[in-house]
Design a protein around this motif. Structure first.
Motif, PDB file in Angstrom:
ATOM      1  N   VAL A   1      -3.833   6.047   9.105  1.00 29.32           N
ATOM      2  CA  VAL A   1      -3.353   5.358  10.298  1.00 29.32           C
ATOM      3  C   VAL A   1      -3.765   3.904  10.162  1.00 29.32           C
ATOM      4  N   THR A   2      -2.790   2.999  10.237  1.00 31.06           N
ATOM      5  CA  THR A   2      -3.070   1.570  10.192  1.00 31.06           C
ATOM      6  C   THR A   2      -2.749   0.992  11.555  1.00 31.06           C
ATOM      7  N   GLU A   3      -3.752   0.355  12.151  1.00 23.25           N
ATOM      8  CA  GLU A   3      -3.635  -0.237  13.481  1.00 23.25           C
ATOM      9  C   GLU A   3      -3.511  -1.749  13.333  1.00 23.25           C
ATOM     10  N   LEU A   4      -2.544  -2.342  14.020  1.00 25.99           N
ATOM     11  CA  LEU A   4      -2.425  -3.796  14.073  1.00 25.99           C
ATOM     12  C   LEU A   4      -3.207  -4.314  15.270  1.00 25.99           C
ATOM     13  N   ASP A   5      -3.586  -5.595  15.212  1.00 28.69           N
ATOM     14  CA  ASP A   5      -4.399  -6.152  16.299  1.00 28.69           C
ATOM     15  C   ASP A   5      -3.650  -6.240  17.623  1.00 28.69           C
TER      16      ASP A   5
ATOM     17  N   LEU B   1       0.870   6.624   7.663  1.00 31.51           N
ATOM     18  CA  LEU B   1       1.380   6.839   6.315  1.00 31.51           C
ATOM     19  C   LEU B   1       0.990   8.226   5.841  1.00 31.51           C
ATOM     20  N   THR B   2       1.942   8.902   5.227  1.00 25.52           N
ATOM     21  CA  THR B   2       1.739  10.191   4.592  1.00 25.52           C
ATOM     22  C   THR B   2       2.195  10.049   3.138  1.00 25.52           C
ATOM     23  N   PRO B   3       1.917  11.019   2.287  1.00 23.50           N
ATOM     24  CA  PRO B   3       2.268  10.864   0.878  1.00 23.50           C
ATOM     25  C   PRO B   3       3.722  10.448   0.672  1.00 23.50           C
TER      26      PRO B   3
ATOM     27  N   LEU C   1       0.847  -1.194   0.000  1.00 28.01           N
ATOM     28  CA  LEU C   1       0.000   0.000   0.000  1.00 28.01           C
ATOM     29  C   LEU C   1       0.882   1.243   0.000  1.00 28.01           C
ATOM     30  N   LEU C   2       0.630   2.146  -0.938  1.00 32.57           N
ATOM     31  CA  LEU C   2       1.357   3.406  -1.054  1.00 32.57           C
ATOM     32  C   LEU C   2       0.376   4.553  -0.846  1.00 32.57           C
ATOM     33  N   CYS C   3       0.697   5.442   0.076  1.00 29.41           N
ATOM     34  CA  CYS C   3      -0.130   6.631   0.314  1.00 29.41           C
ATOM     35  C   CYS C   3       0.243   7.703  -0.707  1.00 29.41           C
ATOM     36  N   LEU C   4      -0.764   8.167  -1.455  1.00 25.48           N
ATOM     37  CA  LEU C   4      -0.553   9.206  -2.462  1.00 25.48           C
ATOM     38  C   LEU C   4      -0.906  10.590  -1.939  1.00 25.48           C
ATOM     39  N   ASP C   5      -1.972  10.667  -1.149  1.00 33.93           N
ATOM     40  CA  ASP C   5      -2.440  11.937  -0.589  1.00 33.93           C
ATOM     41  C   ASP C   5      -3.050  11.679   0.778  1.00 33.93           C
TER      42      ASP C   5
ATOM     43  N   THR D   1      -8.700   7.228   8.985  1.00 30.84           N
ATOM     44  CA  THR D   1      -8.136   8.523   8.617  1.00 30.84           C
ATOM     45  C   THR D   1      -9.045   9.626   9.114  1.00 30.84           C
ATOM     46  N   ALA D   2      -8.457  10.628   9.687  1.00 30.30           N
ATOM     47  CA  ALA D   2      -9.235  11.799  10.129  1.00 30.30           C
ATOM     48  C   ALA D   2      -9.450  12.758   8.966  1.00 30.30           C
ATOM     49  N   VAL D   3      -8.460  12.871   8.064  1.00 30.34           N
ATOM     50  CA  VAL D   3      -8.476  13.893   7.039  1.00 30.34           C
ATOM     51  C   VAL D   3      -8.756  13.359   5.633  1.00 30.34           C
TER      52      VAL D   3
END
Length: 107
Positions: A67-71, A78-80, A59-63, A97-99
């Motif tokens: 936030v990825t939470e593990l169990d 992740l940011t761009p 997974l690549l963040c473009l914009d 994601t908040a935004v």
């Protein structure tokens, strides 16, 4: 990956599908090449996944910001330009994601 000929993808021509989260919405544009699924995903602001996922992804963040939470409670942001990778059956994870965020996902 094997037996996938060279090709290009115009993501704007792929029909989006909408997937409700516990809150917010994920919009996917999905292409499949053999057994490889490739997606452009947009999460609305306030999105929270409605499940824990055990599928592997790159997974690549473009914009935006994801936030990825593990169990086990570990969180990664992740940011761009940043990415994560996880194998099938490895750590269960869910996203929020908040935004809002736009992602490129291979699984």
């Amino acid at each position: 990956m094997s037996e996938i000929p060279f090709g290009t993808t115009d993501w704007a021509t792929i029909e989006p599908t909408s997937h409700a989260g516990a809150t917010g919405t994920a919009t996917w544009r999905t292409a499949t090449f053999g057994d490889v699924r490739v997606r452009m995903v947009e999460y609305s602001p306030g999105y929270l996944a409605d499940h824990w996922c055990s599928k592997g992804h790159i997974l690549l963040c473009l914009d935006g910001e994801l936030v990825t939470e593990l169990d086990d409670g570990l969180e990664s942001v992740l940011t761009p330009g940043t990415s994560y990778q996880v194998a099938d059956g490895a750590e269960a994870h869910r996203s929020r994601t908040a935004v809002g965020a736009r992602l490129f996902v291979v699984d």
